[in-house]
Write a protein that holds these residues in place. Structure first.
Motif, PDB file in Angstrom:
ATOM      1  N   PRO A  25       0.810  -1.227   0.000  1.00  0.00           N
ATOM      2  CA  PRO A  25       0.000   0.000   0.000  1.00  0.00           C
ATOM      3  C   PRO A  25       0.844   1.279   0.000  1.00  0.00           C
ATOM      4  N   LEU A  26       2.089   1.178   0.424  1.00  0.00           N
ATOM      5  CA  LEU A  26       2.980   2.341   0.444  1.00  0.00           C
ATOM      6  C   LEU A  26       3.745   2.503  -0.870  1.00  0.00           C
ATOM      7  N   GLY A  27       3.471   1.624  -1.830  1.00  0.00           N
ATOM      8  CA  GLY A  27       4.127   1.714  -3.131  1.00  0.00           C
ATOM      9  C   GLY A  27       5.512   1.104  -3.166  1.00  0.00           C
ATOM     10  N   LEU A  28       5.854   0.312  -2.150  1.00  0.00           N
ATOM     11  CA  LEU A  28       7.158  -0.358  -2.122  1.00  0.00           C
ATOM     12  C   LEU A  28       6.973  -1.797  -2.571  1.00  0.00           C
ATOM     13  N   GLU A  29       7.953  -2.294  -3.314  1.00  0.00           N
ATOM     14  CA  GLU A  29       7.890  -3.664  -3.807  1.00  0.00           C
ATOM     15  C   GLU A  29       9.231  -4.341  -3.674  1.00  0.00           C
ATOM     16  N   LEU A  30       9.237  -5.659  -3.767  1.00  0.00           N
ATOM     17  CA  LEU A  30      10.482  -6.413  -3.744  1.00  0.00           C
ATOM     18  C   LEU A  30      11.282  -6.025  -4.988  1.00  0.00           C
ATOM     19  N   THR A  31      12.497  -5.533  -4.784  1.00  0.00           N
ATOM     20  CA  THR A  31      13.289  -5.066  -5.918  1.00  0.00           C
ATOM     21  C   THR A  31      14.585  -5.835  -6.120  1.00  0.00           C
ATOM     22  N   ASP A  43      11.262   1.891  -8.016  1.00  0.00           N
ATOM     23  CA  ASP A  43      12.039   2.166  -9.231  1.00  0.00           C
ATOM     24  C   ASP A  43      13.325   1.349  -9.275  1.00  0.00           C
ATOM     25  N   GLY A  44      13.271   0.109  -8.803  1.00  0.00           N
ATOM     26  CA  GLY A  44      14.434  -0.773  -8.848  1.00  0.00           C
ATOM     27  C   GLY A  44      15.488  -0.504  -7.793  1.00  0.00           C
ATOM     28  N   LYS A  45      15.283   0.491  -6.928  1.00  0.00           N
ATOM     29  CA  LYS A  45      16.263   0.848  -5.899  1.00  0.00           C
ATOM     30  C   LYS A  45      15.799   0.330  -4.538  1.00  0.00           C
ATOM     31  N   PRO A  46      16.399  -0.764  -4.052  1.00  0.00           N
ATOM     32  CA  PRO A  46      16.022  -1.248  -2.731  1.00  0.00           C
ATOM     33  C   PRO A  46      16.658  -0.378  -1.651  1.00  0.00           C
ATOM     34  N   TRP A  47      15.884  -0.055  -0.639  1.00  0.00           N
ATOM     35  CA  TRP A  47      16.449   0.709   0.478  1.00  0.00           C
ATOM     36  C   TRP A  47      16.021   0.147   1.826  1.00  0.00           C
ATOM     37  N   PHE A  48      14.994  -0.712   1.837  1.00  0.00           N
ATOM     38  CA  PHE A  48      14.584  -1.386   3.070  1.00  0.00           C
ATOM     39  C   PHE A  48      14.853  -2.870   2.890  1.00  0.00           C
ATOM     40  N   TRP A  49      15.783  -3.388   3.672  1.00  0.00           N
ATOM     41  CA  TRP A  49      16.233  -4.766   3.542  1.00  0.00           C
ATOM     42  C   TRP A  49      15.861  -5.588   4.762  1.00  0.00           C
TER      43      TRP A  49
END
Length: 123
Positions: A25-31, A43-49
């Motif tokens: 819902p926050l617009g974050l996806e597995l990248t 946008d292909g940039k992971p920042w939460f791991w």
């Protein structure tokens, strides 16, 4: 400015499923994925791991939500994915006027929040 955050989790598969549902819902996806590690972002940039390891509760991570409805959707998605309620969506005037947030505990007991600080928006 933070570039990325890494949480250690006991069961990577379970946490991967939990965060994929909770963060959608926050617009974050597995990248991105590496052995033992999964990254979420935009946008292909992971920042939460999340990384498999010796997890310990007590971490608090707050995600920005664009509006109150997104905070509500985050909370509902987290509960549906197996998270525990740690504060239903609502105003938190003790923080400041216009602070609308929701809190859940992830499978490892970490406090995960979505917050909208739009002081002019109502419910």
């Amino acid at each position: 400015m933070i570039d990325h955050v890494v949480l250690e989790v006991r069961d990577l598969g379970r946490s991967k499923e939990f965060y994929a549902a909770t963060l959608a819902p926050l617009g974050l996806e597995l990248t991105k994925e590496f052995p033992g590690m999964t990254g979420f972002g935009r946008d292909g940039k992971p920042w939460f791991w999340v990384r498999e390891g010796a997890a310990g509760p007590g971490v608090h991570v707050a995600f920005v939500a664009p509006d109150h409805a997104t905070v509500d959707a985050f909370h509902a998605a987290a509960l549906a994915a197996g998270g525990d309620d740690n504060g239903a969506p609502g105003e938190r005037p003790q923080y400041h006027a216009g602070y609308y947030g929701a809190f859940v505990l992830d499978p490892d007991g970490n406090n995960i929040e979505a917050v909208n600080r739009n002081r002019t928006q109502s419910g």
